[in-house]
Design an enzyme around this catalytic site. Structure first.
Site, PDB file in Angstrom:
ATOM      1  N   LEU A  32       0.752  -1.267   0.014  1.00  0.00           N
ATOM      2  CA  LEU A  32       0.081  -0.077  -0.128  1.00  0.00           C
ATOM      3  C   LEU A  32       0.939   1.324  -0.039  1.00  0.00           C
ATOM      4  O   LEU A  32       2.007   1.232   0.693  1.00  0.00           O
ATOM      5  CB  LEU A  32      -0.860  -0.164   1.162  1.00  0.00           C
ATOM      6  N   GLY A  35      -1.780   6.506  -2.061  1.00  0.00           N
ATOM      7  CA  GLY A  35      -2.983   6.386  -3.220  1.00  0.00           C
ATOM      8  C   GLY A  35      -3.997   5.631  -2.788  1.00  0.00           C
ATOM      9  O   GLY A  35      -5.177   5.924  -2.515  1.00  0.00           O
ATOM     10  N   HIS A  36      -3.499   4.344  -2.270  1.00  0.00           N
ATOM     11  CA  HIS A  36      -4.485   3.349  -1.433  1.00  0.00           C
ATOM     12  C   HIS A  36      -5.187   4.157  -0.223  1.00  0.00           C
ATOM     13  O   HIS A  36      -6.269   3.822  -0.166  1.00  0.00           O
ATOM     14  CB  HIS A  36      -3.889   2.062  -0.864  1.00  0.00           C
ATOM     15  N   SER A 184       2.036   4.331  -7.397  1.00  0.00           N
ATOM     16  CA  SER A 184       1.954   2.851  -7.808  1.00  0.00           C
ATOM     17  C   SER A 184       2.830   2.228  -6.928  1.00  0.00           C
ATOM     18  O   SER A 184       3.954   2.300  -6.897  1.00  0.00           O
ATOM     19  CB  SER A 184       2.291   2.886  -9.357  1.00  0.00           C
TER      20      SER A 184
END
Ligand code: PAF
Length: 283
Positions: A32, A35-36, A184
């Protein structure tokens, strides 16, 4: 935070929760990043209870893709999710999700053929299938997806609409590092030199955006500008640069009101994607 590994247990918990609470769901493949976590925070705002899944889904990886080496760190992920006060972590094994005799797949036609679907055959079928399964297991009212994976988002929206799934899809903006690189899990593959080169993807998106804002509508010219920008980056190989309709993902010739500018490229052995919506300011 409750950690649930079995489908039946997750389903019966979900049935109980649904009697009184709105369930928010963030499906992930783990490792993670911010973003998550931004999806988790959105879920915490909108729902009474947040479920996150971690499952590196084998059927969305092609035979020569990075399933084996995809980054995994369960303990780190668990700590991050605990800090966000996530209620349930669903963490199934492959045999639980795809037992012997598994035969059913979900295919969202046409939209899956464009952009990444041209080279990643079967990828979006794998994504749609696992997300459909996860929806049946977690039974969420809301599910959160990042715009970084724009095509994935559109495919899930289409699937939910076409199959009358009783869940609201919430699209969340791409989260970027301070210098602009889209977050990412695959960024962890990059060496410092590759990381520096990767930053040019966002540079190309911004360059095209300013040309568009200056009045250029011609897609061939806009794409050419991005190509020129990226051509000077040694070791960066372009897979595609496309400007497409934001809903159908079909190629555009001219961008009138809006269009999605999407880039996929390789830096060494790492495939990266990023996108930006080109939208004319109506003021
Ligand atoms: O975006 C991802 O991480 C995955 O494609 C998803 C939605 C969790 C399905 O495996």
């Amino acid at each position: 935070m409750l950690i649930v590994r079995k489908i039946q247990e997750m389903q019966s918990l979900a049935n109980d929760f649904r009697k009184e609470k709105k369930i928010g769901f963030v499906p992930t493949m783990g490792f993670l990043h911010e973003g998550h976590l931004s999806l988790v925070r959105r879920s915490k705002e909108m729902a009474d209870l947040t479920v996150v899944s971690i499952f590196v889904n084998p059927i969305q990886f092609g035979p020569n893709e990075d399933f084996e080496r995809y980054p995994r760190d369960f303990e780190r992920d668990r700590t991050l999710l605990e800090k966000e006060n996530v209620d349930v972590l669903f963490y199934p094994q492959i045999e639980e999700m795809y037992p012997e005799g598994y035969r059913t797949y979900v295919k969202v036609t046409e939209i899956e053929d464009y952009l990444c679907g041209r080279t990643r055959k079967g990828h979006f079928q794998g994504v749609a299938t696992v997300v459909a399964k996860l929806f049946n297991i977690v039974k969420p009212h809301f599910a959160f997806f990042g715009e970084k994976d724009y095509q994935q988002l559109k495919i899930i929206e289409r699937m939910v609409k076409d199959l009358n799934m009783d869940v609201t899809i919430v699209a969340c903006p791409t989260v970027r590092e301070e210098d602009g690189l889209a977050m990412s899990s695959r960024n962890s593959y990059l060496s410092p030199d590759e990381r520096r080169k990767a930053l040019n993807i966002y540079g190309a998106l911004k360059r095209v955006q300013s040309l568009f804002m200056e009045g250029e509508k011609n897609v061939a010219k806009l794409v050419e500008e991005a190509r020129r920008f990226l051509a000077s980056v040694e070791g960066l190989e372009i897979e595609y640069i496309s400007i497409v309709d934001c809903e159908t993902l079909k190629d555009l010739e001219f961008v009138e009101e809006s269009g999605l500018l999407a880039i996929a490229c390789w830096i060494g052995k790492t495939r990266l994607i990023d996108n930006i919506v080109l939208r004319r300011d109506k003021r």
